[in-house]
Design an enzyme around this catalytic site. Structure first.
Site, mmCIF file in Angstrom:
data_model
loop_
_atom_site.group_PDB
_atom_site.id
_atom_site.type_symbol
_atom_site.label_atom_id
_atom_site.label_comp_id
_atom_site.label_asym_id
_atom_site.label_seq_id
_atom_site.Cartn_x
_atom_site.Cartn_y
_atom_site.Cartn_z
ATOM 1 N N TYR A 1 5.766 -9.779 6.979
ATOM 2 C CA TYR A 1 5.421 -8.392 7.260
ATOM 3 C C TYR A 1 5.841 -8.087 8.691
ATOM 4 C CZ TYR A 1 2.631 -9.165 3.126
ATOM 5 O OH TYR A 1 2.237 -9.482 1.856
ATOM 6 N N ASP B 1 0.829 -1.196 0.000
ATOM 7 C CA ASP B 1 0.000 0.000 0.000
ATOM 8 C C ASP B 1 0.865 1.247 0.000
ATOM 9 O OD1 ASP B 1 -2.355 -1.497 0.104
ATOM 10 O OD2 ASP B 1 -2.369 -1.527 2.296
#
Length: 156
Positions: free
Chosen positions: A111, A52
């Site tokens: 992540y 993102d």
């Protein structure tokens, strides 16, 4: 047709994410524009995943196809780094089998989220500052419970 993997990293602060968007510059667009300059033709790339807006990647892999063998991949990576903005770095480019796919052949994705309880003027853009004190014992208990549930398939 030959396929090449590009190993790269980026600081996503100034980008609208990985994938090309109509509303701003992206990492993919930056790399494709630089490759087009060097190769003198459009060179689409496929990333291992998407991020993102504002998200960083220490290691991302992308691939592109090229008809001819590329002689000096180290030099190509150096030239790309000269054209790319300072917040994108190409680590290396390697030839792979034509069937290799950056997205579908990825074996893992990791992540990481960083939090702190202390104010730090040098990494304030890379961590989230939590107010107060953290209960590490409770956090570890929840983490352990989640890990065990994942291993056994027994989610609450």
């Amino acid at each position: 047709m030959r396929r090449y993997f590009i190993y790269l990293g980026y600081n996503g602060k100034n980008f609208r994410g990985w994938q090309i968007q109509p509303n701003g510059m992206t990492v993919q667009q930056s790399i494709e524009e630089a490759l087009a300059i060097l190769m003198r033709t459009p060179v689409p790339i496929v990333g291992a995943g998407r991020t993102d807006a504002g998200v960083h990647a220490h290691l991302m892999i992308a691939h592109f196809d090229w008809e001819e063998p590329i002689g000096d991949l180290v030099f190509l990576a150096e030239k790309l780094n000269r054209l790319l903005p300072k917040d994108i770095a190409v680590y290396k480019i390697v030839p792979v089998v034509p069937e290799a796919h950056a997205r579908f052949d990825a074996t893992s994705r990791t992540y990481k989220y960083y939090v702190t309880t202390k104010k730090d003027p040098f990494n304030h853009e890379l961590v989230y500052k939590l107010p107060g004190r953290l209960d590490f014992e409770a956090m570890n208990a929840v983490s352990y419970t989640h890990l065990r549930a994942h291993e056994t398939g027994a989610y609450l």
